[in-house]
Design a protein around this motif. Structure first.
Motif, PDB file in Angstrom:
ATOM      1  N   UNK A 256      -0.473 -46.126   1.383  1.00  0.00           N
ATOM      2  CA  UNK A 256       0.671 -45.784   2.364  1.00  0.00           C
ATOM      3  C   UNK A 256       0.044 -44.775   3.432  1.00  0.00           C
ATOM      4  N   UNK A 257      -1.475 -44.825   3.352  1.00  0.00           N
ATOM      5  CA  UNK A 257      -2.040 -43.540   4.150  1.00  0.00           C
ATOM      6  C   UNK A 257      -2.329 -44.162   5.713  1.00  0.00           C
ATOM      7  N   UNK A 258      -2.822 -43.304   6.358  1.00  0.00           N
ATOM      8  CA  UNK A 258      -3.400 -43.631   7.831  1.00  0.00           C
ATOM      9  C   UNK A 258      -4.769 -44.302   7.577  1.00  0.00           C
ATOM     10  N   UNK A 259      -5.492 -44.326   6.546  1.00  0.00           N
ATOM     11  CA  UNK A 259      -6.467 -45.178   6.321  1.00  0.00           C
ATOM     12  C   UNK A 259      -5.963 -46.640   6.269  1.00  0.00           C
ATOM     13  N   UNK A 260      -4.901 -46.863   5.891  1.00  0.00           N
ATOM     14  CA  UNK A 260      -4.433 -48.239   5.684  1.00  0.00           C
ATOM     15  C   UNK A 260      -3.873 -48.547   7.194  1.00  0.00           C
ATOM     16  N   UNK A 261      -3.276 -47.470   7.856  1.00  0.00           N
ATOM     17  CA  UNK A 261      -2.564 -48.196   9.189  1.00  0.00           C
ATOM     18  C   UNK A 261      -3.722 -48.225  10.121  1.00  0.00           C
ATOM     19  N   UNK A 262      -5.019 -47.497  10.079  1.00  0.00           N
ATOM     20  CA  UNK A 262      -5.962 -47.762  11.115  1.00  0.00           C
ATOM     21  C   UNK A 262      -6.511 -49.157  11.024  1.00  0.00           C
ATOM     22  N   UNK A 263      -6.755 -49.594   9.541  1.00  0.00           N
ATOM     23  CA  UNK A 263      -7.156 -50.635   9.435  1.00  0.00           C
ATOM     24  C   UNK A 263      -6.487 -52.130  10.141  1.00  0.00           C
TER      25      UNK A 263
ATOM     26  N   UNK B  60     -11.694 -33.381   8.033  1.00  0.00           N
ATOM     27  CA  UNK B  60     -11.315 -33.897   9.578  1.00  0.00           C
ATOM     28  C   UNK B  60     -12.042 -35.042   9.833  1.00  0.00           C
ATOM     29  N   UNK B  61     -13.473 -35.189   9.738  1.00  0.00           N
ATOM     30  CA  UNK B  61     -13.952 -36.244   9.973  1.00  0.00           C
ATOM     31  C   UNK B  61     -13.441 -37.648   9.430  1.00  0.00           C
ATOM     32  N   UNK B  62     -13.030 -37.475   8.040  1.00  0.00           N
ATOM     33  CA  UNK B  62     -12.826 -38.737   7.481  1.00  0.00           C
ATOM     34  C   UNK B  62     -11.221 -39.164   7.730  1.00  0.00           C
ATOM     35  N   UNK B  63     -10.262 -37.880   8.427  1.00  0.00           N
ATOM     36  CA  UNK B  63      -9.033 -38.495   8.597  1.00  0.00           C
ATOM     37  C   UNK B  63      -8.860 -38.542  10.271  1.00  0.00           C
ATOM     38  N   UNK B  64      -9.573 -38.087  10.969  1.00  0.00           N
ATOM     39  CA  UNK B  64      -9.246 -38.069  12.291  1.00  0.00           C
ATOM     40  C   UNK B  64     -10.168 -38.920  13.299  1.00  0.00           C
ATOM     41  N   UNK B  65     -11.446 -39.250  12.752  1.00  0.00           N
ATOM     42  CA  UNK B  65     -12.419 -39.877  13.643  1.00  0.00           C
ATOM     43  C   UNK B  65     -12.134 -41.571  13.623  1.00  0.00           C
ATOM     44  N   UNK B  66     -11.680 -42.215  12.686  1.00  0.00           N
ATOM     45  CA  UNK B  66     -11.774 -43.585  12.594  1.00  0.00           C
ATOM     46  C   UNK B  66     -13.060 -44.209  12.251  1.00  0.00           C
ATOM     47  N   UNK B  67     -13.885 -43.092  11.760  1.00  0.00           N
ATOM     48  CA  UNK B  67     -15.521 -43.897  11.706  1.00  0.00           C
ATOM     49  C   UNK B  67     -15.444 -45.046  10.546  1.00  0.00           C
ATOM     50  N   UNK B  68     -14.808 -45.106   9.614  1.00  0.00           N
ATOM     51  CA  UNK B  68     -14.581 -46.190   8.485  1.00  0.00           C
ATOM     52  C   UNK B  68     -14.609 -47.634   9.159  1.00  0.00           C
ATOM     53  N   UNK B  69     -14.009 -47.745  10.399  1.00  0.00           N
ATOM     54  CA  UNK B  69     -14.349 -48.908  10.969  1.00  0.00           C
ATOM     55  C   UNK B  69     -15.700 -49.256  11.461  1.00  0.00           C
ATOM     56  N   UNK B 261     -14.805 -37.008  20.403  1.00  0.00           N
ATOM     57  CA  UNK B 261     -15.666 -37.676  19.354  1.00  0.00           C
ATOM     58  C   UNK B 261     -15.470 -39.071  18.935  1.00  0.00           C
ATOM     59  N   UNK B 262     -13.971 -39.581  18.861  1.00  0.00           N
ATOM     60  CA  UNK B 262     -13.896 -40.757  18.585  1.00  0.00           C
ATOM     61  C   UNK B 262     -14.472 -41.741  19.787  1.00  0.00           C
ATOM     62  N   UNK B 263     -14.231 -41.240  20.983  1.00  0.00           N
ATOM     63  CA  UNK B 263     -14.339 -42.156  22.038  1.00  0.00           C
ATOM     64  C   UNK B 263     -15.965 -42.600  21.875  1.00  0.00           C
ATOM     65  N   UNK B 264     -16.704 -41.668  21.594  1.00  0.00           N
ATOM     66  CA  UNK B 264     -18.276 -42.098  21.699  1.00  0.00           C
ATOM     67  C   UNK B 264     -18.951 -41.974  20.380  1.00  0.00           C
TER      68      UNK B 264
END
Lengths: 277, 277
Positions: A256-263, B60-69, B261-264
């Protein structure tokens, strides 16, 4: 109509703004966030609304989803309201799922909620006027998306204003609020015990009406709230009975998290843009 | 070596994990986060380290950066440590820039910090063993990046271990900690007043040594900490005097936040992957 800029951050070439204003509808100070793309070519800019879930403010989506990359890519403005009226003088509840952070995008009629809890009118009227004033080169085209309680909100607001919103999408939405614990608790408090009154606030009722815009819904199979709060069976059944096309997608292993939403956010933006151009 | 899984979220096809463990180096319980890409083709997987800035945790990095993509796109694992030892029994300071949340990636030698504040050894030794055990098909190739205090950490750890880290990058790093208020305060407390002792923890000194890996640095011009804490002049001068190539980029209008950070971040991942394959 006045509002004060409290934050501004460049992001992916556009600008992420956060404002504070006094809402006449809610009778309290509110914050909202809005992203404006760079619009280097000075083209007409459409507007997507994002409605957040329980416990959220306007910050969650702006700080955790990374949507700015997509909004800049597609050159679309994004408006993010808070989820309820706010303040020490505003009625509240000890639970996370009623009161502040849990406005459910309805207009409350019951004490002690009815004075301030008018999130539907706040968004559809007051905040809309502000959004229009803040988006340069606004094309006049709008669509709406949201998550969980905000997915319910996106569907209800979109389905009650089908002339206005060109597309609706939702992540793990509450599709049948009159049937599930979150919705029953909120509607009982805000609207009263007479369930007939709930129908105009329930997507599974509103989907019966004519003129439904295109709908995309994405739901994770490992969502901890799925079986109890977010069941799709009734909504899809009524949609089908009324010949409405809903693209309902279940994604294996997502929660249900933002990890899902961002994907899956890019897919939602691409879906909206098909109808905003 | 034992550690306990406390969170797991599917993200962009990979998995974002958060663990808790007892650190022998720091003598306290710690959390860390690690992302593993889907690796559907069962190829060898390199590892990028992310070091966070003041006040941050591994979240912070895991939740806010979107690095997983990006980590999934490039099929790379990403390890995110916390920024200091943690706990009520751990020395702390009233300021946000010393003590818990502000370990500065050094090994402290001064009381009351020297018992627990060994973030350098924690990352380079203890957490490295854990990371290796958690990444299936680990290729053995590593690089390191970070933000602000973590940019300093990435440069210091990368430059002290040039055989190990194939590339270093940083967002708005503290490049000359011995010259600026944040660094002087932290180094005085953790290392003592003798500034000669500070040199092995200062990127502007370490850049003199042989074997520097490729370095990319991105800095926003509207960064509120830029002129006082993040000035690049000395670092770039010493790098040039020693014939070191540093790609230092200033980005107009960007601040110190994750919006920057996310931008670059995509550019940084692409840079690292050039040297990890």
């Amino acid at each position: 109509m006045s509002f004060k800029l409290i934050e501004k951050h460049r992001s992916f070439g556009g600008e992420q703004y956060k404002y504070r204003h006094y809402s006449k509808t809610l009778q309290c100070d509110m914050t909202f966030s809005i992203f404006l793309p760079s619009n280097k070519e000075e083209k007409k800019i459409p507007l997507i609304w994002w409605l957040s879930g329980l416990t959220c403010t306007d910050d969650n989506f702006s700080q955790k989803s990374g949507f700015q990359r997509l909004a800049e890519k597609y050159q679309v403005a994004v408006m993010i309201p808070d989820t309820s009226p706010r303040g020490e003088h505003i009625a509240n509840d000890a639970g996370y799922d009623l009161g502040q952070g849990a406005g459910f995008y309805v207009n409350a009629t019951q004490e002690p909620w009815s004075k301030h809890y008018k999130m539907y009118s706040y968004i559809v009227d007051e905040l809309t006027q502000i959004a229009i004033s803040l988006v340069p080169h606004f094309s006049g085209e709008e669509s709406i998306m949201g998550h969980s309680m905000g997915g319910h909100g996106a569907l209800v607001i979109g389905l009650k204003n089908t002339e206005r919103f060109k597309a609706i999408s939702a992540f793990s939405p509450i599709l049948s609020p009159s049937q599930v614990p979150w919705g029953i608790k909120a509607f009982s408090a805000y609207l009263g015990e007479n369930q007939a009154i709930w129908k105009p606030w329930d997507a599974s009722e509103l989907i019966k009406e004519i003129g439904t815009p295109p709908i995309l819904i994405t739901q994770g199979t490992q969502d901890e709230f799925y079986s109890e709060q977010l069941d799709e069976t009734l909504f899809l059944k009524i949609a089908q009975e009324n010949n409405k096309i809903v693209n309902y997608k279940k994604m294996e292993g997502y929660d249900h998290s933002y990890f899902f939403i961002t994907t899956f956010l890019e897919e939602h933006f691409a879906f909206h843009m098909k109808y905003l151009r």
